[in-house]
Design an enzyme around this catalytic site. Structure first.
Site, mmCIF file in Angstrom:
data_model
loop_
_atom_site.group_PDB
_atom_site.id
_atom_site.type_symbol
_atom_site.label_atom_id
_atom_site.label_comp_id
_atom_site.label_asym_id
_atom_site.label_seq_id
_atom_site.Cartn_x
_atom_site.Cartn_y
_atom_site.Cartn_z
ATOM 1 N N ALA A 11 -89.546 -3.670 2.358
ATOM 2 C CA ALA A 11 -90.531 -4.516 1.688
ATOM 3 C C ALA A 11 -91.448 -5.199 2.688
ATOM 4 C CB ALA A 11 -89.826 -5.553 0.815
ATOM 5 N N GLU A 32 -88.222 -10.390 12.439
ATOM 6 C CA GLU A 32 -87.052 -9.596 12.071
ATOM 7 C C GLU A 32 -85.862 -9.980 12.942
ATOM 8 O OE1 GLU A 32 -84.132 -7.150 11.029
ATOM 9 O OE2 GLU A 32 -85.959 -7.395 9.831
ATOM 10 N N HIS A 39 -86.376 -0.095 8.480
ATOM 11 C CA HIS A 39 -85.093 0.562 8.650
ATOM 12 C C HIS A 39 -84.578 1.144 7.332
ATOM 13 C CE1 HIS A 39 -83.665 -3.303 7.102
ATOM 14 N NE2 HIS A 39 -84.224 -3.904 8.141
ATOM 15 N N CYS A 42 -79.784 3.268 3.826
ATOM 16 C CA CYS A 42 -79.247 4.389 3.049
ATOM 17 C C CYS A 42 -78.870 5.574 3.933
ATOM 18 C CB CYS A 42 -80.270 4.846 2.008
ATOM 19 S SG CYS A 42 -80.703 3.577 0.802
ATOM 20 N N ARG A 69 -101.137 -0.151 13.764
ATOM 21 C CA ARG A 69 -101.471 -0.966 12.600
ATOM 22 C C ARG A 69 -101.791 -2.410 12.958
ATOM 23 N NH1 ARG A 69 -97.571 1.580 7.798
ATOM 24 N NH2 ARG A 69 -98.554 3.659 7.905
ATOM 25 N N VAL A 79 -85.586 -16.735 11.797
ATOM 26 C CA VAL A 79 -86.270 -17.883 11.205
ATOM 27 C C VAL A 79 -85.211 -18.865 10.714
ATOM 28 C CG1 VAL A 79 -87.809 -18.661 9.371
ATOM 29 C CG2 VAL A 79 -88.252 -16.482 10.531
ATOM 30 N N ALA A 292 -84.246 0.633 -2.299
ATOM 31 C CA ALA A 292 -85.372 0.811 -1.383
ATOM 32 C C ALA A 292 -86.649 1.187 -2.122
ATOM 33 C CB ALA A 292 -85.030 1.872 -0.346
#
Length: 547
Positions: A11, A32, A39, A42, A69, A79, A292
């Protein structure tokens, strides 16, 4: 615009990529906790089986997002607190403060820890994140006896992966069948397959792990199982602590509450993925679906809306599929249990068509179970198990359910046909036709579960087996009378008109014809056993004639 995303999974990276694609001027930062982004949890069973590399468990490496990107990645960064317009992050051994205009929670899920003693013992792992996979792989190399707790999708996939490597595998499941999200009779062939390959213990609770410095045995409410390694596949829960502390509303499913634009209850804060709720497209109710497929779409919608678009995510069906040994099992929409709990008036039907034309080599039977609402005639859910062709059919059925199609619509679908791929009437068409026959009153049906329950009470109708002699020798329902369909007309006087007659064959087609013949000859109380012998899983009511 400063966009900060907490979580670099499916997401989070989908959201970050979409913002940058639509608004190149936006400054997008992703925080992250691990060294993995985009990642693929699954894929862990396939890595542990040796079918893929650890690097394969990232769709793109971090360098791609940074260089191609323009996304600022903070890896191995946790965090610890979110405040209005800023957040505190622990990274590189120190705490730093960052500022945001728009914030996205994509914090995913955490392992669900069951009430079992000593889960912290060395040699016990919750299989959840690719960052832990290499350590688990090293432990697998040294282990011979591996216990998997939980027969979830992950649990059964791990069972296949590790048994294929020659390990002695035990799988413990507290419910009475593997894959508890499915109806039990659907996964009965899978259960048999698993029992032939691994030790499968159902309806059994794990109480504790025991050992000195590391795990040596698993204690259940029935036995003690030696173990060199224990892998937990007991499900997940939404990771919402930081969001809750930030004042974001948590929904009834214990995940973050969002609207169809992926906005939370706090202005300029969005959420996407396993940490947030969605809507069940069949019931219209709030649900939590940690898949996912859902996470990727929610991330895309959130990113587009942050960049000024007006997209919605309407909800999901929970469509899922798994390969276990030589079988594929899949579901979409509601199961029979879920439809009952939601109060729908429905019926179920079973068919056992072949994956493609039988005159082309390699055709295999599959079982399709449909849940159909009586008053609207729409399909509420579907489950399939088979060796070939399951993936294509579950996707067609998911599309049909999302489009609110009826059983008749399924029959009329114009699906591709060529002998290597399908039959002139595709399995989905067949499933629709059988359900539509029931809706039109052409024949009344009884499910295997309903009949078995009656037999347990001593309520025995006249059971008519219309298969041939060769088929009957492989087994029949206790108390049934065998009259092959070809002999039905000449022996019809042997069937009592004053009793309820339930017909069955191998898959339900010949027994449907038998029901129609009996009804035309004046029999008033006739039913077809939907799914017939192929769906009869009740061993206590099976007999095997010698002659």
């Amino acid at each position: 615009m400063r966009v900060v995303i907490i979580g670099g999974g499916a997401a989070g990276m989908s959201c970050a990529s979409r913002v940058r694609a639509l608004d190149p001027s936006a400054h997008v930062s992703v925080f992250e906790r691990s060294s993995f982004v985009s990642h693929a949890p699954c894929g862990i069973p396939y890595f542990l089986e040796g079918l893929s590399k650890i690097s394969d468990l990232m769709h793109y490496p971090p360098s791609f997002f940074r260089e191609k990107r323009g996304i600022e990645l903070h890896l191995n960064s946790e965090v610890v607190e979110v405040e209005n317009g800023e957040l505190r992050v622990r990274e590189g051994g120190a705490e730093r403060k960052y500022f945001w205009d728009v914030l996205v929670f994509a914090t995913g899920s955490l392992p669900r820890v069951p009430p079992i003693e000593n889960t912290e013992l060395e040699g016990a792992f919750f299989v959840h994140h690719p960052s832990e996979a290499e350590r688990i792989a090293r432990e697998i190399e040294k282990a011979e006896r591996i216990v998997i707790i939980g027969a979830s999708y992950l649990g059964v996939e791990l069972a296949e992966a590790l048994s294929s490597r020659g390990k002695k595998v035990s799988v413990i499941e507290m419910f009475d069948h593997p894959l508890p999200d499915f109806d039990p009779e659907v996964v009965e062939p899978l259960e048999k397959e698993m029992r032939s390959r691994v030790q499968l213990l159902t309806s059994e609770r794990v109480l504790a792990l025991e050992g000195d410095d590391r795990v040596q045995r698993v204690i259940t409410d029935r036995r003690e199982i030696p173990a060199d390694l224990v892998l937990f596949a007991t499900g997940v829960r939404p990771n919402v602590r930081i969001a809750e502390e930030a004042g974001v509303r948590i929904g009834e499913t214990h995940a973050i509450e969002v609207d169809e634009h992926m906005r939370t209850s706090v202005e300029d804060i969005y959420a996407a993925g396993d940490c947030c709720e969605t809507v069940n497209l069949v019931t219209g109710k709030r649900v939590w679906i940690p898949l996912a497929t859902v996470a990727n779409k929610q991330g895309r919608v959130a990113g587009a809306n942050i960049a000024g678009r007006n997209l919605i995510f309407p909800g999901a069906l929970g469509t899922a599929i798994a390969k276990i040994f030589d079988l594929t099992v899949a579901r979409t929409g509601l199961t029979e249990r879920e439809a009952t709990e939601e109060g729908f008036e429905f019926f179920v039907s079973y068919v056992h068509p072949y994956s493609h034309a039988t005159y082309y080599p390699g055709a295999e039977r599959m079982t399709i179970k449909l849940i159909v609402e009586k008053n609207t005639e729409r399909v509420l859910g579907a489950q399939i198990i088979g060796r070939k062709g399951v993936d294509r059919r579950i996707d067609v059925l998911a599309t049909a359910i999302q489009s609110k199609m009826t059983a008749e619509d399924l029959f009329n679908l114009d699906l591709a046909y060529s002998p290597p791929f399908s039959s002139a009437k595709d399995p989905v068409n067949v499933a629709g036709a059988v359900a539509d026959n029931i809706l039109r009153g052409e024949v009344r049906v009884i499910t295997p579960e309903e009949l078995a329950e009656r037999l347990r009470r001593g309520d025995f109708p006249f059971l008519l087996d219309v298969r041939n002699e060769k088929e009957v020798k492989k087994g029949m329902i206790k108390g049934a009378v065998n009259i092959p369909l070809d002999e039905l007309e000449e022996k019809i006087d042997e069937i009592p008109k004053d009793r309820e007659v339930i017909c069955y064959c191998a898959t339900g087609l010949r027994s449907y014809i038998a029901c129609r013949k009996l009804m035309q000859r004046g029999f008033r109380d006739v039913k077809n056993l939907t799914g017939s012998w192929e769906s009869w899983i009740y061993d206590e009511f099976k007999v095997f004639p010698e002659n």
